[in-house]
Design a protein around this motif. Sequence first.
Motif, PDB file in Angstrom:
ATOM      1  N   HIS A 101      -4.156   1.618  -9.505  1.00  0.00           N
ATOM      2  CA  HIS A 101      -5.336   2.263  -8.927  1.00  0.00           C
ATOM      3  C   HIS A 101      -4.978   3.643  -8.391  1.00  0.00           C
ATOM      4  CE1 HIS A 101      -8.940   1.881  -5.911  1.00  0.00           C
ATOM      5  NE2 HIS A 101      -9.135   2.797  -6.838  1.00  0.00           N
ATOM      6  N   TYR A 157       0.830  -1.207   0.000  1.00  0.00           N
ATOM      7  CA  TYR A 157       0.000   0.000   0.000  1.00  0.00           C
ATOM      8  C   TYR A 157       0.868   1.263   0.000  1.00  0.00           C
ATOM      9  CZ  TYR A 157      -2.898   3.697   2.033  1.00  0.00           C
ATOM     10  OH  TYR A 157      -3.536   4.880   2.277  1.00  0.00           O
ATOM     11  N   ARG A 182      -8.699   0.566   0.960  1.00  0.00           N
ATOM     12  CA  ARG A 182      -9.776  -0.436   0.867  1.00  0.00           C
ATOM     13  C   ARG A 182      -9.431  -1.498  -0.166  1.00  0.00           C
ATOM     14  NH1 ARG A 182     -12.766   4.356   1.693  1.00  0.00           N
ATOM     15  NH2 ARG A 182     -13.031   4.691  -0.546  1.00  0.00           N
ATOM     16  N   HIS A 183      -8.817  -1.078  -1.270  1.00  0.00           N
ATOM     17  CA  HIS A 183      -8.387  -2.032  -2.293  1.00  0.00           C
ATOM     18  C   HIS A 183      -7.343  -2.988  -1.723  1.00  0.00           C
ATOM     19  CE1 HIS A 183      -6.711  -2.574  -6.671  1.00  0.00           C
ATOM     20  NE2 HIS A 183      -7.090  -3.711  -6.116  1.00  0.00           N
ATOM     21  N   LEU A 211      -2.282  -2.112  -7.059  1.00  0.00           N
ATOM     22  CA  LEU A 211      -2.558  -0.987  -6.180  1.00  0.00           C
ATOM     23  C   LEU A 211      -1.959   0.300  -6.741  1.00  0.00           C
ATOM     24  CD1 LEU A 211      -1.826  -2.668  -2.714  1.00  0.00           C
ATOM     25  CD2 LEU A 211      -4.026  -2.380  -3.851  1.00  0.00           C
ATOM     26  N   LEU A 255      -8.921  -5.649   0.404  1.00  0.00           N
ATOM     27  CA  LEU A 255      -9.585  -6.668  -0.407  1.00  0.00           C
ATOM     28  C   LEU A 255      -8.592  -7.686  -0.959  1.00  0.00           C
ATOM     29  CD1 LEU A 255     -12.168  -4.523  -2.411  1.00  0.00           C
ATOM     30  CD2 LEU A 255     -12.521  -5.812  -0.315  1.00  0.00           C
ATOM     31  N   ARG A 256      -7.344  -7.267  -1.144  1.00  0.00           N
ATOM     32  CA  ARG A 256      -6.327  -8.176  -1.671  1.00  0.00           C
ATOM     33  C   ARG A 256      -5.617  -8.976  -0.589  1.00  0.00           C
ATOM     34  NH1 ARG A 256      -4.922  -8.027  -6.859  1.00  0.00           N
ATOM     35  NH2 ARG A 256      -5.949  -6.457  -8.156  1.00  0.00           N
ATOM     36  N   PRO A 299      -9.455   5.058  -0.868  1.00  0.00           N
ATOM     37  CA  PRO A 299      -9.819   3.993  -1.816  1.00  0.00           C
ATOM     38  C   PRO A 299      -8.723   2.951  -2.012  1.00  0.00           C
ATOM     39  CG  PRO A 299     -10.474   6.133  -2.664  1.00  0.00           C
ATOM     40  CD  PRO A 299      -9.650   6.402  -1.445  1.00  0.00           C
ATOM     41  N   VAL A 300      -7.465   3.379  -2.067  1.00  0.00           N
ATOM     42  CA  VAL A 300      -6.383   2.413  -2.253  1.00  0.00           C
ATOM     43  C   VAL A 300      -6.237   1.530  -1.012  1.00  0.00           C
ATOM     44  CG1 VAL A 300      -3.911   2.134  -2.701  1.00  0.00           C
ATOM     45  CG2 VAL A 300      -5.190   3.895  -3.892  1.00  0.00           C
ATOM     46  N   SER A 323     -18.178  -3.948  -3.885  1.00  0.00           N
ATOM     47  CA  SER A 323     -18.718  -3.279  -5.071  1.00  0.00           C
ATOM     48  C   SER A 323     -20.225  -3.109  -4.982  1.00  0.00           C
ATOM     49  CB  SER A 323     -18.352  -4.068  -6.328  1.00  0.00           C
ATOM     50  OG  SER A 323     -18.975  -5.340  -6.302  1.00  0.00           O
ATOM     51  N   PRO A 340     -14.370  -8.472  -2.619  1.00  0.00           N
ATOM     52  CA  PRO A 340     -14.530  -7.432  -3.644  1.00  0.00           C
ATOM     53  C   PRO A 340     -15.959  -7.317  -4.137  1.00  0.00           C
ATOM     54  CG  PRO A 340     -12.597  -8.777  -4.095  1.00  0.00           C
ATOM     55  CD  PRO A 340     -13.363  -9.471  -3.017  1.00  0.00           C
TER      56      PRO A 340
END
Length: 591
Positions: A452, A394, A494-495, A449, A498-499, A491-492, A564, A560
């Motif tokens: 994004h 991240y 949260r991404h 990431l 999810l990973r 947002p990154v 979404s 994810p």
Amino acid sequence: MIAPALARAGGLATVVAAVGLLPWLAGRDPALSVLRARSAEQEPTREALDAVRRELGLDAGPVALFGDWLLDAVRGDLGRSWVTGRDVLPSVLSGLGASVTLMAAALLVAVPLAAALCAPALVRGARGDPVRSGGGVGALLTAVPEFLLATVLLVVVSVWWGWLPPYGWQGVGHVVLPALALGVPAGAVLGRLVDDALPAVFQERWVVLWRSWGCAPGVLARAALRRALPPVLPQLGLVAVGLTGGAVAVEVVFAVPGLGRTALGAAESQDLPLLQGSVLALVLLGFAAGLAVAVARHRVLGPALRDAALTAPPPVASRARPGVVAAGAVLPAVVVGWGLTREPLRLDTAARLLPPSWAHPLGTDALGRDVLARVGHGAPATLGVALVVCACSYAVAVLLGFLPGVAQGLAETANAVPPVIAGLLVAAAAGPGATGAAVAVGLVSWPPLAAHAAALVQEARAATHAEARRALGASPLWTLTRHVLPAVAGPVARHAVLRLPGIALATASLGFLGLGAQPPAPEWGLLLAESLPYLERAPWAALSPAVVLLSLAVLAVSLPAVASSTTPSRVTPFRTTSASATSAPAPAAKA
């Protein structure tokens, strides 16, 4: 087409250079590594080490040695093994033949599975019915790692049912299970790519026009498939990379004498020439597959559209209920919580390989240790490392998001290297261990990431209110810290969360191959590997960590989708462009 090829070539050159300089990058004496590999009992005297250096030409230095190897490789000479003294090329070619055969068999599994996954959407769209993307089974199969599926197939099909041989490479029967383990995840990825593209394709205006002309459903289905394929074909290069990396674990599980096992053995014995040749061949496989995909896309587009701005339709997220996520999280939580109350390292040789009972709910392993305790205490070793890797990825992604020009080349190189190959390189340089596994997974986890973050930075900088504040005299630093960074960081982050399950699975795969945490650490991938020799006597010892890892795969798919469905979409609706409106061939005739 030229830029991706150059990026792949740069990635290949980087990997080959890293392999060539491994002994010196590790800070160890290469002569000492060779001496230990040849004879662990021989004293490393100065005379013995000097003799090894003279024999291998190590006195010339790392750059000269690597340059000589590279020139010889271009002429087809990969050198001689530092351990056995035999030519490397025959060993690499032998392993390459087995690996290519396995990958070809995996493609025979992947293509029909991909067709089956996207067929329902294709049929419904051709008939004019509403098309929805995504199926739970297909989504789950995309997240199941090859080493885990291989272990489950080995237990169920070979040990319990006795239908197919478990190990070896002597006949057609030995190819079936490895091909399934490698081909099912690849086919699920291919099917999902096409399946996600089809709903937007059937919303384009040319479909309505063709249907009004009376085109048969079969004609519409073929045209829609041809329209959906070119945008997703570049992603097949990533599938090829996945096949290359997954083949290493599958070959280890089923004892296939392929390149993966050869490279793994060379890394363990510090046999640099054999490791160089094996990794070079593995990366070349992925490079060739990516180039073939680019050529195929060029042919499918046709001369009229090769210069058109043909972009992929936006993917449609799979539907997932929060209950699925909860179910995937409850099982590991219960097992881990229960296991943490027990002792994971207590040996009891009188209780070896016991079946599940009240005293040992998940049985015992080959040393009499409680499996439940080891699975529970393995959570910090697996999930803890994944958390650290996720946080580091991240941070790197946010930093590189502000430097898209620098990030692009690095991302192309990282995407060209599967986690297993990165693990091999790091283990050869620093030795196997939890730290090396974390570094290897981290090296290939940040590109999505970073992509994004770069998109969000561009969007935030181009926002109207940001331009207005700059016009009013706001400093670049104020705009960066008060406007751009807050729009990117959340947002990154949260991404990245999810990973997290996928990163944990990648870490477990390296532990399974012996490149991660070492015994007696209770790491989940390592637990699975330790139980393989005793599958016929105690399959429960392998199924326990396998079930926990499967629950991680469920989370990797479901998180994810839930995110979404609960987060408002910021993607603009798809609009048909001139390219998309003419992407399909002209209708031949009315039905």
